[in-house]
Design a protein around this motif. Structure first.
Motif, short mmCIF file in Angstrom:
data_model
loop_
_atom_site.label_atom_id
_atom_site.label_comp_id
_atom_site.label_asym_id
_atom_site.label_seq_id
_atom_site.Cartn_x
_atom_site.Cartn_y
_atom_site.Cartn_z
N SER A 70 -14.53 -9.24 8.45
CA SER A 70 -14.06 -8.02 9.10
C SER A 70 -12.96 -7.31 8.31
O SER A 70 -12.66 -6.14 8.54
CB SER A 70 -13.54 -8.34 10.51
N LEU A 71 -12.37 -8.01 7.35
CA LEU A 71 -11.27 -7.44 6.57
C LEU A 71 -11.72 -6.58 5.40
O LEU A 71 -10.91 -5.88 4.80
CB LEU A 71 -10.37 -8.56 6.03
N ILE A 72 -13.00 -6.61 5.07
CA ILE A 72 -13.48 -5.91 3.88
C ILE A 72 -13.08 -4.43 3.89
O ILE A 72 -12.56 -3.92 2.91
CB ILE A 72 -15.01 -6.08 3.71
N LYS A 73 -13.29 -3.74 5.00
CA LYS A 73 -12.97 -2.31 5.08
C LYS A 73 -11.47 -2.08 4.88
O LYS A 73 -11.07 -1.17 4.17
CB LYS A 73 -13.41 -1.73 6.43
N ASP A 74 -10.63 -2.91 5.51
CA ASP A 74 -9.18 -2.76 5.39
C ASP A 74 -8.72 -3.01 3.95
O ASP A 74 -7.84 -2.31 3.44
CB ASP A 74 -8.45 -3.72 6.34
N ILE A 75 -9.31 -4.01 3.30
CA ILE A 75 -8.94 -4.31 1.91
C ILE A 75 -9.34 -3.14 1.00
O ILE A 75 -8.56 -2.71 0.16
CB ILE A 75 -9.58 -5.63 1.43
N GLU A 76 -10.54 -2.61 1.22
CA GLU A 76 -10.99 -1.46 0.43
C GLU A 76 -10.04 -0.28 0.61
O GLU A 76 -9.65 0.37 -0.36
CB GLU A 76 -12.41 -1.04 0.85
N LYS A 77 -9.66 -0.01 1.87
CA LYS A 77 -8.73 1.10 2.15
C LYS A 77 -7.41 0.89 1.42
O LYS A 77 -6.86 1.82 0.83
CB LYS A 77 -8.44 1.19 3.66
N ALA A 78 -6.88 -0.33 1.46
CA ALA A 78 -5.59 -0.63 0.81
C ALA A 78 -5.68 -0.43 -0.70
O ALA A 78 -4.76 0.11 -1.31
CB ALA A 78 -5.16 -2.05 1.14
N ILE A 79 -6.80 -0.82 -1.30
CA ILE A 79 -6.96 -0.67 -2.76
C ILE A 79 -7.08 0.81 -3.12
O ILE A 79 -6.46 1.27 -4.08
CB ILE A 79 -8.19 -1.47 -3.26
N LEU A 80 -7.85 1.55 -2.32
CA LEU A 80 -8.00 2.98 -2.60
C LEU A 80 -6.67 3.72 -2.41
O LEU A 80 -6.37 4.67 -3.14
CB LEU A 80 -9.08 3.60 -1.70
N ALA A 81 -5.87 3.29 -1.45
CA ALA A 81 -4.58 3.94 -1.17
C ALA A 81 -3.54 3.60 -2.24
O ALA A 81 -2.58 4.34 -2.42
CB ALA A 81 -4.07 3.53 0.20
N SER A 82 -3.74 2.48 -2.95
CA SER A 82 -2.78 2.09 -3.99
C SER A 82 -2.96 3.00 -5.19
O SER A 82 -3.92 3.76 -5.28
CB SER A 82 -3.02 0.64 -4.40
N ASP A 83 -2.02 2.91 -6.16
CA ASP A 83 -2.13 3.77 -7.34
C ASP A 83 -2.78 3.05 -8.52
O ASP A 83 -2.49 3.34 -9.67
CB ASP A 83 -0.74 4.30 -7.73
N LEU A 84 -3.69 2.13 -8.21
CA LEU A 84 -4.34 1.36 -9.29
C LEU A 84 -5.41 2.17 -10.03
O LEU A 84 -5.72 1.88 -11.16
CB LEU A 84 -5.00 0.10 -8.72
N GLY A 85 -5.97 3.16 -9.35
CA GLY A 85 -7.01 3.96 -9.98
C GLY A 85 -8.32 3.21 -10.12
O GLY A 85 -9.10 3.49 -11.01
N LEU A 86 -8.57 2.24 -9.24
CA LEU A 86 -9.81 1.47 -9.27
C LEU A 86 -10.61 1.75 -8.00
O LEU A 86 -10.04 1.92 -6.93
CB LEU A 86 -9.52 -0.03 -9.35
N THR A 87 -11.94 1.77 -8.15
CA THR A 87 -12.79 1.97 -6.98
C THR A 87 -13.46 0.64 -6.64
O THR A 87 -14.20 0.08 -7.46
CB THR A 87 -13.88 3.02 -7.29
#
Length: 182
Positions: A70-87
């Motif tokens: 169930s955490l997959i969506k939240d983890i994806e959101k956190a990565i997209l919101a970060s400034d890593l520039g990775l999809t």
């Protein structure tokens, strides 16, 4: 007067710089770039490492396997919101972060960033030197130490500053070379 406190501050400035450098990616996958990412876990912001298994199956890929699907969506959101520039890409069970090969232009931008962070660390060390010298001058004015002791302490402070500036220079060169290496 004890110089240890000022040396510890300079050491922290160097450690902080090295910590910032781990977040700069040089084309290779380094799980440390995810250290600052927080995920909403049942209403509490939790470090990503606490809710998922992070591995590096290939040189340019990080794999994140959440302990709860169930955490997959939240983890994806956190990565997209970060400034890593990775999809992030997910298959329902695992999230993969693929690091693109860096272009020459991007490498040069990263080197500029490395140097900018290095300059900031040098400024921090110089500010610590100024604080230490101010403390010495105050003690000298209050006649707690002699003029000779003041000169000796100022020399020691300068040597300490030179030592940490050299370490910062070394860190800048090392990270710049790592970024420019294809």
């Amino acid at each position: 007067m004890e110089l240890k406190a000022f040396e510890e501050k300079m050491e922290k400035s160097l450690a902080n710089l090295e910590g910032e450098y781990t977040a700069i990616r040089a084309g290779r996958a380094n799980p440390r770039i995810l250290d600052k990412i927080q995920v909403d876990y049942y209403g509490a912001m939790t470090p990503l490492q606490s809710v998922a298994n992070i591995s590096v199956p290939e040189a340019r890929m990080i794999q994140i396997q959440p302990w709860e699907a169930s955490l997959i969506k939240d983890i994806e959101k956190a990565i997209l919101a970060s400034d890593l520039g990775l999809t992030p890409a997910n298959d329902g069970k695992v999230i993969r972060l693929v690091f693109p090969e860096l272009t020459e232009e991007r490498r040069k931008e990263l080197v500029k960033d490395v140097k900018k962070k290095g300059e900031a660390a040098k400024v921090a060390v110089r500010n610590i030197r100024r604080d230490a010298n101010d403390t010495v001058k105050k003690e000298s004015k209050a006649n707690e130490i002699s003029e000779d002791e003041q000169k000796q302490l100022e020399d020691k402070i300068q040597k300490l500053t030179d030592k940490y500036i050299a370490k910062i220079e070394q860190a800048i060169d090392s990270k710049s070379n790592e970024v420019m290496t294809v």
